[in-house]
Scaffold this motif. Structure first.
Motif, PDB file in Angstrom:
ATOM      1  N   THR A  34       4.511  10.335  -1.011  1.00 16.91           N
ATOM      2  CA  THR A  34       4.129  10.195  -2.420  1.00 16.91           C
ATOM      3  C   THR A  34       5.327   9.748  -3.256  1.00 16.91           C
ATOM      4  N   VAL A  35       5.165   8.642  -3.960  1.00 13.74           N
ATOM      5  CA  VAL A  35       6.233   8.173  -4.850  1.00 13.74           C
ATOM      6  C   VAL A  35       6.236   9.044  -6.100  1.00 13.74           C
ATOM      7  N   THR A  36       7.399   9.615  -6.425  1.00 15.60           N
ATOM      8  CA  THR A  36       7.485  10.447  -7.628  1.00 15.60           C
ATOM      9  C   THR A  36       8.015   9.631  -8.807  1.00 15.60           C
TER      10      THR A  36
ATOM     11  N   ALA B  70       0.535  -4.540  -9.990  1.00 14.62           N
ATOM     12  CA  ALA B  70      -0.604  -5.333  -9.513  1.00 14.62           C
ATOM     13  C   ALA B  70      -1.703  -4.396  -9.033  1.00 14.62           C
ATOM     14  N   ASP B  71      -2.656  -4.127  -9.880  1.00 10.49           N
ATOM     15  CA  ASP B  71      -3.847  -3.320  -9.537  1.00 10.49           C
ATOM     16  C   ASP B  71      -4.759  -3.305 -10.759  1.00 10.49           C
ATOM     17  N   ALA B  72      -5.728  -2.384 -10.786  1.00 11.07           N
ATOM     18  CA  ALA B  72      -6.681  -2.348 -11.903  1.00 11.07           C
ATOM     19  C   ALA B  72      -5.992  -2.107 -13.238  1.00 11.07           C
ATOM     20  N   SER B  73      -4.800  -1.526 -13.210  1.00 19.17           N
ATOM     21  CA  SER B  73      -4.150  -1.171 -14.474  1.00 19.17           C
ATOM     22  C   SER B  73      -3.751  -2.404 -15.288  1.00 19.17           C
TER      23      SER B  73
ATOM     24  N   ASN C 286     -18.677  -4.141 -11.501  1.00 16.74           N
ATOM     25  CA  ASN C 286     -17.915  -3.121 -10.787  1.00 16.74           C
ATOM     26  C   ASN C 286     -16.620  -3.800 -10.331  1.00 16.74           C
ATOM     27  N   ILE C 287     -15.489  -3.078 -10.375  1.00 13.80           N
ATOM     28  CA  ILE C 287     -14.218  -3.834 -10.381  1.00 13.80           C
ATOM     29  C   ILE C 287     -13.499  -3.956  -9.034  1.00 13.80           C
ATOM     30  N   ASN C 288     -14.082  -3.422  -7.947  1.00  9.91           N
ATOM     31  CA  ASN C 288     -13.337  -3.478  -6.684  1.00  9.91           C
ATOM     32  C   ASN C 288     -12.983  -4.916  -6.288  1.00  9.91           C
TER      33      ASN C 288
HETATM   34  C1  LIG Z   1     -16.252   7.037  -5.626  1.00  8.41           C
HETATM   35  C2  LIG Z   1     -15.994   5.635  -6.090  1.00  8.41           C
HETATM   36  C3  LIG Z   1     -16.995   4.676  -5.990  1.00  8.41           C
HETATM   37  C4  LIG Z   1     -16.743   3.374  -6.424  1.00  8.41           C
HETATM   38  N1  LIG Z   1     -17.659   2.395  -6.168  1.00  8.41           N
HETATM   39  C5  LIG Z   1     -17.355   1.102  -6.414  1.00  8.41           C
HETATM   40  C6  LIG Z   1     -18.192   0.054  -5.977  1.00  8.41           C
HETATM   41  O1  LIG Z   1     -19.189   0.271  -5.296  1.00  8.41           O
HETATM   42  N2  LIG Z   1     -17.857  -1.216  -6.296  1.00  8.41           N
HETATM   43  C7  LIG Z   1     -16.764  -1.500  -7.046  1.00  8.41           C
HETATM   44  O2  LIG Z   1     -16.539  -2.673  -7.345  1.00  8.41           O
HETATM   45  N3  LIG Z   1     -15.906  -0.534  -7.433  1.00  8.41           N
HETATM   46  C8  LIG Z   1     -16.167   0.751  -7.093  1.00  8.41           C
HETATM   47  N4  LIG Z   1     -15.281   1.728  -7.415  1.00  8.41           N
HETATM   48  C9  LIG Z   1     -14.045   1.342  -8.108  1.00  8.41           C
HETATM   49  C10 LIG Z   1     -13.056   0.631  -7.201  1.00  8.41           C
HETATM   50  O3  LIG Z   1     -13.123   1.088  -5.879  1.00  8.41           O
HETATM   51  C11 LIG Z   1     -11.644   0.829  -7.770  1.00  8.41           C
HETATM   52  O4  LIG Z   1     -11.639   0.438  -9.121  1.00  8.41           O
HETATM   53  C12 LIG Z   1     -10.598   0.016  -7.026  1.00  8.41           C
HETATM   54  O5  LIG Z   1     -10.618   0.360  -5.668  1.00  8.41           O
HETATM   55  C13 LIG Z   1      -9.211   0.277  -7.619  1.00  8.41           C
HETATM   56  O6  LIG Z   1      -8.261  -0.478  -6.920  1.00  8.41           O
HETATM   57  P1  LIG Z   1      -6.701  -0.284  -7.180  1.00  8.41           P
HETATM   58  O7  LIG Z   1      -5.999  -1.142  -6.221  1.00  8.41           O
HETATM   59  O8  LIG Z   1      -6.446  -0.445  -8.625  1.00  8.41           O
HETATM   60  O9  LIG Z   1      -6.448   1.264  -6.884  1.00  8.41           O
HETATM   61  P2  LIG Z   1      -6.781   2.133  -5.602  1.00  8.41           P
HETATM   62  O10 LIG Z   1      -7.684   1.398  -4.671  1.00  8.41           O
HETATM   63  O11 LIG Z   1      -7.258   3.452  -6.108  1.00  8.41           O
HETATM   64  O12 LIG Z   1      -5.395   2.274  -4.858  1.00  8.41           O
HETATM   65  C14 LIG Z   1      -4.318   3.046  -5.308  1.00  8.41           C
HETATM   66  C15 LIG Z   1      -3.596   3.576  -4.076  1.00  8.41           C
HETATM   67  O13 LIG Z   1      -2.352   4.089  -4.469  1.00  8.41           O
HETATM   68  C16 LIG Z   1      -2.122   5.323  -3.830  1.00  8.41           C
HETATM   69  N5  LIG Z   1      -1.200   6.075  -4.674  1.00  8.41           N
HETATM   70  C17 LIG Z   1      -1.423   6.540  -5.916  1.00  8.41           C
HETATM   71  N6  LIG Z   1      -0.350   7.194  -6.374  1.00  8.41           N
HETATM   72  C18 LIG Z   1       0.581   7.135  -5.401  1.00  8.41           C
HETATM   73  C19 LIG Z   1       1.889   7.631  -5.281  1.00  8.41           C
HETATM   74  N7  LIG Z   1       2.462   8.337  -6.272  1.00  8.41           N
HETATM   75  N8  LIG Z   1       2.584   7.399  -4.139  1.00  8.41           N
HETATM   76  C20 LIG Z   1       2.017   6.686  -3.123  1.00  8.41           C
HETATM   77  N9  LIG Z   1       0.755   6.212  -3.177  1.00  8.41           N
HETATM   78  C21 LIG Z   1       0.049   6.422  -4.316  1.00  8.41           C
HETATM   79  C22 LIG Z   1      -3.505   5.939  -3.749  1.00  8.41           C
HETATM   80  O14 LIG Z   1      -3.585   6.976  -2.807  1.00  8.41           O
HETATM   81  C23 LIG Z   1      -4.340   4.723  -3.387  1.00  8.41           C
HETATM   82  O15 LIG Z   1      -4.367   4.499  -2.005  1.00  8.41           O
HETATM   83  C24 LIG Z   1     -15.495   3.047  -6.989  1.00  8.41           C
HETATM   84  C25 LIG Z   1     -14.485   4.011  -7.096  1.00  8.41           C
HETATM   85  C26 LIG Z   1     -14.722   5.290  -6.627  1.00  8.41           C
HETATM   86  C27 LIG Z   1     -13.608   6.296  -6.675  1.00  8.41           C
END
Ligand SMILES: Cc1cc2nc3c(=O)[nH]c(=O)nc-3n(C[C@H](O)[C@H](O)[C@H](O)COP(=O)(O)OP(=O)(O)OC[C@H]3O[C@@H](n4cnc5c(N)ncnc54)[C@H](O)[C@@H]3O)c2cc1C
Length: 508
Positions: A216-218, A472-475, A484-486
């Protein structure tokens, strides 16, 4: 010392790890807080099973406040693949106007024609791969359930949509289309095609890619304004420093701003209130929280045999535009195959979802301790433009219970209580009180023009005021797209991953 260190292996981070490590001369370290399952045959069932979300076994355990004074669980994947490994596998793109609006906000390289290339590259669309707006050779396999594979409530939903006058839409990812039809989904049978499956499985054999799970990155470490690496906590509680030439923050919309704030980058007064040394006053970190507010109509069915909690939770969608709205496809209605508990009454629900949101929420630190969860206030339906359209969507959703095959299946409506009235004012009160997250938080480390006081990174994900740091992510989304944003998060991974691979000099 690695060339690139990526924090978080989710929808965006795993893609970036794959794309950057395609260059055999660059070393990549992917750091993930959750566990890794390198042998796919030993992947736990909750991650394989896309018929339902995984809510507990690989989750961060966060809470949030959707509307003032109400607390609820906010699931986020904590595992290789991140939230893409626990989600519903709906694989929907925003409409072209979403990305064009991003472009107009200081991100010209995110115009629709440009992001379309990345959307096409990420997918293998088994139904429409030959279309110019689709791909047929990408890591994420996408398919739609044909009618004969739809569960009875899902077939009934399409029948009712037809009777209500909504047109059929065969491909919800056709950029010009709208209407009711099958959801595009990144699943094959029961298998969830997460970024761990699509992007990391084929890349993990590369000698220049190291995946470090349960780490875990702090905080991010700096020398002056230059990121030099990260401080991590290992599973045994020990801490360590990992150095890199470039740090890519892909921890998701809730954790990326939190990590920045613990590192000293965020709203100055907030950081000072926790005695965190301020490296940079960034008022935008944690602000601009977007999402899709949603509210469901819950129904008890006549025949309990229709409800099976092991069937696919969702298969169909209606995308349409609110009356009088100038935002195309700003509403969604979705049939949820089952609701409540398997041992309770036989229920399903129909979800009303607002896709174009004007209101914004906020994320703050709870304490100076990186292990404490963030405070997340979504403030849904505090903007009347949102409430008005979610009310309209609720009324349209209620109409489904009174027409066609769905009507015939329903014994009673259990929420909203019909006795309490379904007029605009009653529904507005419900929306302001009970609307919840579509699980699509975004926007908390906004990208945009450097002159925008809330923007933290430029259109390539580079921190405006810090060197060797990329987000680089949803933020980074300026606002939530109308889907839906995946898939958009994976697209962000593709866009920034490709820039990092092909133009590394722009990042150092
Ligand atoms: C239950 C659920 C259902 C969903 N259904 C859908 C869907 O059907 N379709 C759709 O489009 N979207 C869906 N979403 C939304 C979508 O999946 C997310 O918006 C998307 O995956 C976010 O991508 P990301 O890369 O921003 O973050 P994430 O995919 O959340 O990745 C972040 C990663 O960083 C890691 N991380 C965080 N903090 C630290 C740390 N301090 N140190 C090391 N690692 C860390 C986490 O463990 C995670 O693996 C759903 C989300 C959830 C939770």
């Amino acid at each position: 010392m690695h060339d690139v260190l990526i924090i978080g292996s989710g929808s965006a981070g795993a893609v970036i790890a794959n794309r950057v490590s395609e260059d055999p001369n660059r070393t990549v370290l992917l750091v993930e807080a959750g566990p890794d399952y390198p042998d796919l045959s030993e992947t736990p069932f909750d991650l394989v099973n896309s018929h339902n979300n995984s809510y507990t076994d690989h989750d961060w355990g966060f809470n949030y406040e959707p509307t003032r004074g109400r607390e609820a669980k906010f699931p986020r994947g904590r595992v290789i693949g991140g939230s893409s490994a626990v989600n519903t596998t709906i694989a929907l793109r925003g409409v072209p106007e979403d990305y064009n609006e991003w472009a107009d906000l200081g991100c010209p390289d995110w115009r629709w024609e440009k992001v379309l290339t990345a959307f096409n590259r990420l997918e293998r669309d088994l139904d429409y791969g030959a279309e110019s707006y689709h791909g047929d050779a990408g890591p994420i396999t996408i398919r739609r359930y044909p009618h004969e594979e739809l569960e009875l409530p899902q077939q009934a939903f399409l029948d009712s949509a037809d009777r209500l006058g909504y047109k059929y839409c065969a491909d919800a990812n056709d950029p010009d289309d709208y209407g009711a039809g099958p959801h595009p989904m990144n699943k094959l049978g029961r298998l969830r095609v997460s970024t761990a499956v699509g992007y990391l499985a084929p890349a993990r054999i590369r000698p220049n890619l190291t995946i470090r799970a349960n780490t875990t990155v702090t905080r991010i470490l700096f020398s002056g304004c230059k990121a030099t690496g990260v401080e991590v906590q290992n599973a045994d509680g020990s801490t360590e420093t990992l150095n890199a030439h470039l740090v890519v923050l892909s921890a998701g919309a809730l954790m990326s701003p939190k990590i920045l704030m613990h590192s000293g980058i965020g709203p100055k007064t907030q950081l000072e209130s926790f005695d965190i040394d301020v490296i940079g006053d960034e008022p935008g970190v944690g602000q601009n929280l977007g999402d899709h507010p949603a509210l469901s109509v819950v129904c008890e069915v006549n025949d309990s045999a229709i409800i099976n909690h092991d069937q696919p939770i969702i298969q169909t969608i209606l995308r349409y535009t609110a009356e009088g709205s100038d935002k195309r496809n700003d509403l969604q209605i979705e049939q949820i195959s089952f609701a409540g508990r398997p041992d309770g009454p036989a229920l399903f629900s129909i979800a009303a979802v607002l896709e174009y949101q004007y209101g914004r929420g906020e994320l703050r630190l709870r304490s100076a301790n990186p292990s404490d969860p963030p405070i997340v206030d979504n403030r849904f339906c505090e903007d009347d433009r949102d409430t008005r359209r979610l009310v309209a969507c609720m009324k349209d959703t209620l109409a489904f219970t009174g027409k066609g095959a769905l009507k015939d299946m329903i014994k009673s409506i259990t929420f909203p209580d019909p006795a309490r009235g379904t007029d605009d004012e009653s529904l507005a009160k419900l929306c302001r009180r009970f609307s919840g997250s579509g699980y699509h938080p975004c926007g908390t480390v906004k990208m945009g023009d450097v002159k925008d006081p809330l923007s933290v990174v430029d259109q390539y994900g580079r921190a405006h005021r810090f060197d060797n740091l990329v987000v680089a992510d949803a933020s980074i989304m300026p606002f939530v797209p109308r889907a839906n944003i995946n898939l958009t998060c994976i697209m962000i991974g593709e866009m920034i991953g490709e820039w990092l691979r092909t133009k590394p000099e722009h990042y150092l």
